[in-house]
Design a protein around this motif. Sequence first.
Motif, short mmCIF file in Angstrom:
data_model
loop_
_atom_site.label_atom_id
_atom_site.label_comp_id
_atom_site.label_asym_id
_atom_site.label_seq_id
_atom_site.Cartn_x
_atom_site.Cartn_y
_atom_site.Cartn_z
N LEU A 86 0.76 -1.25 0.09
CA LEU A 86 -0.08 -0.16 0.19
C LEU A 86 0.95 1.22 -0.04
CD1 LEU A 86 -2.45 -1.08 2.75
CD2 LEU A 86 -2.82 -1.13 0.25
N SER A 87 0.54 2.44 -0.73
CA SER A 87 1.10 3.52 -0.93
C SER A 87 0.56 4.32 0.45
CB SER A 87 0.74 4.25 -2.09
OG SER A 87 -0.40 4.67 -2.17
N ALA A 88 1.48 5.43 0.63
CA ALA A 88 1.03 6.28 1.95
C ALA A 88 -0.41 6.99 1.70
CB ALA A 88 2.17 7.39 1.84
N GLY A 89 -0.86 7.33 0.50
CA GLY A 89 -1.99 7.95 0.21
C GLY A 89 -3.12 6.87 0.53
N GLN A 90 -2.87 5.46 0.07
CA GLN A 90 -3.77 4.30 0.09
C GLN A 90 -3.97 4.11 1.59
OE1 GLN A 90 -2.24 1.28 -2.23
NE2 GLN A 90 -3.23 2.02 -4.15
N VAL A 91 -2.94 4.11 2.16
CA VAL A 91 -2.90 3.99 3.81
C VAL A 91 -3.74 5.13 4.55
CG1 VAL A 91 -1.70 3.78 6.02
CG2 VAL A 91 -0.82 2.87 4.05
N GLU A 92 -3.65 6.32 4.24
CA GLU A 92 -4.26 7.38 4.83
C GLU A 92 -5.91 7.30 4.35
OE1 GLU A 92 -3.55 9.68 6.89
OE2 GLU A 92 -1.56 9.26 6.89
N THR A 93 -6.16 6.94 3.10
CA THR A 93 -7.55 6.62 2.65
C THR A 93 -8.04 5.63 3.36
OG1 THR A 93 -6.97 7.49 0.40
CG2 THR A 93 -9.08 6.29 0.83
N MET A 94 -7.57 4.57 3.40
CA MET A 94 -8.17 3.27 4.19
C MET A 94 -8.53 3.66 5.83
SD MET A 94 -6.15 0.02 2.91
CE MET A 94 -6.44 -0.69 1.26
N ALA A 95 -7.53 4.32 6.31
CA ALA A 95 -7.76 4.81 7.60
C ALA A 95 -8.65 5.74 7.84
CB ALA A 95 -6.34 5.45 8.33
N GLU A 96 -8.95 6.59 7.04
CA GLU A 96 -10.29 7.47 7.17
C GLU A 96 -11.58 6.60 6.96
OE1 GLU A 96 -11.70 11.66 5.02
OE2 GLU A 96 -9.66 10.86 4.41
N VAL A 103 -3.61 0.39 10.51
CA VAL A 103 -3.82 -0.11 8.94
C VAL A 103 -2.36 -0.57 8.78
CG1 VAL A 103 -3.95 0.41 6.52
CG2 VAL A 103 -5.31 1.56 8.47
N LEU A 104 -1.14 -0.09 8.94
CA LEU A 104 0.02 -0.56 8.67
C LEU A 104 0.15 -1.87 9.31
CD1 LEU A 104 2.11 2.73 8.17
CD2 LEU A 104 1.49 1.53 6.53
N GLU A 105 0.14 -1.86 10.57
CA GLU A 105 0.27 -3.00 11.41
C GLU A 105 -0.55 -4.32 10.75
OE1 GLU A 105 -0.06 -4.55 16.04
OE2 GLU A 105 -0.75 -2.51 15.28
N MET A 106 -1.63 -4.08 10.51
CA MET A 106 -2.53 -5.14 10.14
C MET A 106 -2.18 -5.56 8.56
SD MET A 106 -4.87 -7.35 10.51
CE MET A 106 -5.56 -6.78 11.96
N GLU A 107 -1.68 -4.64 7.77
CA GLU A 107 -1.11 -5.04 6.46
C GLU A 107 0.14 -5.86 6.62
OE1 GLU A 107 -0.01 -5.05 2.42
OE2 GLU A 107 -1.70 -4.81 3.45
N MET A 108 1.06 -5.53 7.70
CA MET A 108 2.11 -6.02 7.90
C MET A 108 1.78 -7.55 8.45
SD MET A 108 5.56 -5.18 10.28
CE MET A 108 4.33 -5.00 11.74
N ARG A 109 0.78 -7.83 9.17
CA ARG A 109 0.32 -9.08 9.63
C ARG A 109 -0.07 -9.92 8.66
NH1 ARG A 109 -2.59 -8.63 15.41
NH2 ARG A 109 -1.15 -7.24 16.69
N MET A 110 -1.03 -9.30 7.68
CA MET A 110 -1.45 -10.07 6.54
C MET A 110 -0.49 -10.54 5.65
SD MET A 110 -5.16 -7.92 6.09
CE MET A 110 -5.80 -9.01 4.70
N ALA A 111 0.66 -9.63 5.24
CA ALA A 111 1.57 -10.00 4.41
C ALA A 111 2.42 -11.06 5.00
CB ALA A 111 2.29 -8.82 4.21
#
Length: 313
Positions: free
Chosen positions: A173-183, A192-200
Amino acid sequence: MNYSTGAATAVAPANPWAIVPPLGNLDAYISAVNRMPLLTPEEEQRFARELRDENKVEAAGKLVLSHLRLVVSISRQYLGYGLPHGDLIQEGNVGLMKAVKRFDPEQGVRLVSYAMYWIKAEIHEYILKNWRMVKVATTKSQRKLFFNLRSMKQAFKADSAMDEAGVTHRETLSAGQVETMAERLNVKPEEVLEMEMRMAGGDVLLDPSPSDDGEQAFGPIAYLADVAHEPTAMIESHQRDVLASDGIATALQALDDRSRRIVEERWLKVNDDGSGGMTLHELAAEYHVSAERIRQIESAAMKKMKKALAEYA
């Protein structure tokens, strides 16, 4: 709500509730449940009241059977997690039975709307328990983030630019996508970044078994293990320390004075220059016996000490 997974492919038998699909054949099961007749609102209300008021098992069975196709339809939404479709359906059926047991016909809603929550809840629980060996989500917020993040990430991938070969290169995920998802999910970007790391991440065996060609596979156990603090090694080390101090002192007390001095001079004494104690010939000269006699006394003393150490241990 139309939740049918397919049109009926055959004329329903005289007793549609008697359909028993062949065991071990998922396609036959899905085909059979798609032929189950749907209940009218009046029938649903009647059966629900019979179950609530009279605890009729037959009424519960008809409520469950008429909604099996709903479970099949919902379970198909979770095939992307790599788990068997049959297992997803089985867990969804458990949720359906829980919904039927708790359904209140006086609430003014159809069973289909009420059962969807229970079916999805059971499937979610099954996925979280079996998707990885180690759970990726434990709290309620993490569970919600797990399922929403995965669907949103797939949507981002579908919208991302593709090269001439039609291959999407962006996996993270890009920084913009992370911000969009968090919002959108009302969480912090760090979550969001922590869950993305767990899923990856994936499951890794600490101690993998040897490969087919007999070669030992390399795993994290090779560099994660701390031999110095391994419980068995620590116990053995402590036992050696005890035997080397109190054990030897106790064993020496079992010897006579001459034998004790010979053992101490030969094995326990260390001079300031790093050299050992007296030699066999030096001890032989002191006690006016031969060197062979000193060796025999030493050998007998060592056997006696060995027995005493065994009893002490």
